[in-house]
Design an enzyme around this catalytic site. Structure first.
Site, PDB file in Angstrom:
ATOM      1  N   HIS A 185     -11.680  68.694   1.397  1.00 11.85           N
ATOM      2  CA  HIS A 185     -11.838  70.063   1.877  1.00 11.85           C
ATOM      3  C   HIS A 185     -11.926  70.145   3.397  1.00 11.85           C
ATOM      4  O   HIS A 185     -12.545  71.052   3.941  1.00 11.85           O
ATOM      5  CB  HIS A 185     -13.073  70.713   1.239  1.00 11.85           C
ATOM      6  CG  HIS A 185     -12.883  71.025  -0.211  1.00 11.85           C
ATOM      7  ND1 HIS A 185     -12.401  72.227  -0.661  1.00 11.85           N
ATOM      8  CD2 HIS A 185     -13.071  70.259  -1.311  1.00 11.85           C
ATOM      9  CE1 HIS A 185     -12.316  72.207  -1.987  1.00 11.85           C
ATOM     10  NE2 HIS A 185     -12.723  71.028  -2.404  1.00 11.85           N
ATOM     11  N   ASP A 206      -8.420  68.790 -12.640  1.00  8.46           N
ATOM     12  CA  ASP A 206      -7.405  68.498 -13.653  1.00  8.46           C
ATOM     13  C   ASP A 206      -8.069  68.000 -14.930  1.00  8.46           C
ATOM     14  O   ASP A 206      -8.880  67.063 -14.879  1.00  8.46           O
ATOM     15  CB  ASP A 206      -6.448  67.415 -13.145  1.00  8.46           C
ATOM     16  CG  ASP A 206      -5.562  67.907 -12.023  1.00  8.46           C
ATOM     17  OD1 ASP A 206      -4.560  68.572 -12.318  1.00  8.46           O
ATOM     18  OD2 ASP A 206      -5.863  67.626 -10.844  1.00  8.46           O
ATOM     19  N   HIS A 209     -18.318  59.463 -10.703  1.00 14.61           N
ATOM     20  CA  HIS A 209     -17.608  59.873  -9.499  1.00 14.61           C
ATOM     21  C   HIS A 209     -18.011  58.943  -8.347  1.00 14.61           C
ATOM     22  O   HIS A 209     -18.789  58.003  -8.535  1.00 14.61           O
ATOM     23  CB  HIS A 209     -17.923  61.338  -9.163  1.00 14.61           C
ATOM     24  CG  HIS A 209     -16.756  62.095  -8.621  1.00 14.61           C
ATOM     25  ND1 HIS A 209     -16.165  61.782  -7.423  1.00 14.61           N
ATOM     26  CD2 HIS A 209     -16.053  63.141  -9.119  1.00 14.61           C
ATOM     27  CE1 HIS A 209     -15.155  62.615  -7.191  1.00 14.61           C
ATOM     28  NE2 HIS A 209     -15.062  63.440  -8.220  1.00 14.61           N
TER      29      HIS A 209
END
Length: 410
Positions: free
Chosen positions: A17, A357, A104
């Site tokens: 980002h 996704d 993650h």
């Protein structure tokens, strides 16, 4: 590190980002006709928001060439390119201030660097792969025009749904029968051989799953949508073929061709497995049936009758089609509430926000192709440097002819 390659060197930059992502490509040969359109095709295949099977993040991923190209021709100097992040929503990730998301990279990045990106996956995000795909598209442009090399990847499985055994990669085909029965058919069925020899990107892109088999693609679509509706995710595999690669590429012993391919593929986010040629199935086949016998091909060159090796022997390409498979895990970020712990160890429940996704393999296809192109490009430049240096020497006359290629063939 963020640089890949020896002579064709690619350095990517950017987080998920930040203002932009991109790459610097050093070592691209001068004189190559190149435009942004040559790069944009692959970036558009990779971008989010392509269908209801991908993240709804709306990024056009329009590339801007910054340097190294004038009047549509490469100068041989570093090529700089960038893609601006337009659909940024860093506030979707405020929960990561307290929680490392399960499976993650939040926790591991913080442990490694002592600081982490405040939003999204930072450098672990698939946004980083934009630079790879752009650099790979430039490499492919050269490889196609200079050597006629073709690279095509496609989705071969989603979850437990695989291509039919007749056209599946070798290791996806189980060996049936008693454990003392060494009978086995050639893993490359006529259907799979035809697929490797003829599959095109246009055929792959007919399907939103990028699986070039109608019935299987439809089943995959339903499986991905089922995961999406359940706020869950699912993994899969991508198979890739590289055609028309000359023999002799690869740098034994530590930089064998398949080792460089494995390095490249396992650097892609969410990858967990890599195999080339017969892969794990090759461990179940006796050498007498696994060996690739040499034959004289119709065009006069020496080749192999079978291709269990996947186009690589001794870490060096042999001129046959190179085929391999890459395994992608189910995406770690899901919207289901998960029992986990905060950074201080306090138990809690985390339901991640953001746009993700449900299955990465359809969008991973151009990334796999790009990384394959980077490997082939780098190895070609290395081998051509060796051949050019050797060509300046007098012909060798002190060794038996069986030990030396004729001067014109080296």
């Amino acid at each position: 590190m963020s640089t890949f390659g020896t002579l064709y060197r690619v350095t990517t930059y950017g987080e998920s980002h930040c203002a932009s992502v991109g790459a610097i490509i050093d070592g691209c040969p001068p004189g190559l006709e190149l435009s942004a359109a040559d790069i944009q095709t692959q970036l558009s295949r990779r971008r989010p928001g392509q269908s209801n099977l991908t993240t709804p993040r709306d990024e056009k991923d329009l590339v801007q060439l910054q340097s190294g190209v004038e009047q549509g021709v490469t100068l041989g100097t570093p090529i700089g390119l960038l893609v601006r992040n337009e659909d940024q929503r860093p506030k979707d990730y405020t929960e990561t201030d307290l929680y490392p998301r399960p499976s993650h990279a939040d926790y591991t990045y913080l442990e490694k660097y002592g600081v982490k990106a405040s939003s999204g996956g930072g450098r672990s995000s698939a946004r980083e792969t934009i630079g790879r795909v752009a650099a790979g598209a430039i490499a492919e442009t050269y490889l196609k025009r200079a050597y006629g090399i073709e690279i095509v990847a496609f989705v071969s499985s989603v979850g437990k749904i695989h291509l039919p055994s007749s056209i599946a990669p070798p290791s996806a085909v189980p060996v049936n029968g008693a454990d003392d029965n060494d009978d086995v058919e050639d893993s490359l069925s006529p259907e799979f051989r035809k697929l490797l020899a003829t599959i095109s990107r246009a055929e792959v892109d007919k399907y939103t799953t990028r699986c070039p088999h109608p019935e299987t693609s439809e089943r995959m679509t339903k499986r991905i949508i089922r995961a999406k509706d359940a706020q869950d995710s699912i993994g899969g595999t991508v198979t890739c073929v590289i055609r028309n690669v000359p023999a002799g590429l690869g740098e034994p012993v530590f930089d064998k061709f398949e080792a460089k391919l494995g390095h490249a593929m396992l650097s892609i986010p969410a990858t967990k497995a890599f195999e080339i040629g017969s892969g794990f199935r090759g461990t179940e086949v006796p050498g007498s049936k696994h060996n690739d016998a040499f034959v004289r091909k119709a065009d006069g060159r020496l080749g192999t009758a079978t291709n269990w090796s996947g186009g690589v022997q001794g870490g060096i390409t042999n001129g046959e089609d190179i085929y391999f498979r890459v395994g992608f895990k189910s995406p770690a970020t899901i919207s289901q509430a998960q029992e986990t712990a905060q950074y201080d160890g306090t138990p809690g429940s985390l339901a991640a926000r953001g746009r993700h996704d449900p299955c990465v393999v359809p969008r991973a296809v151009p990334i796999v192709e790009a990384m394959a192109a980077l490997v082939v490009m780098d190895e070609l430049l290395i081998q051509n440097a060796r051949k050019t240096a050797a060509a300046l020497l007098p012909a060798i006359t002190t060794l038996p002819p069986t030990m030396v290629l004729p001067k014109g063939k080296q």
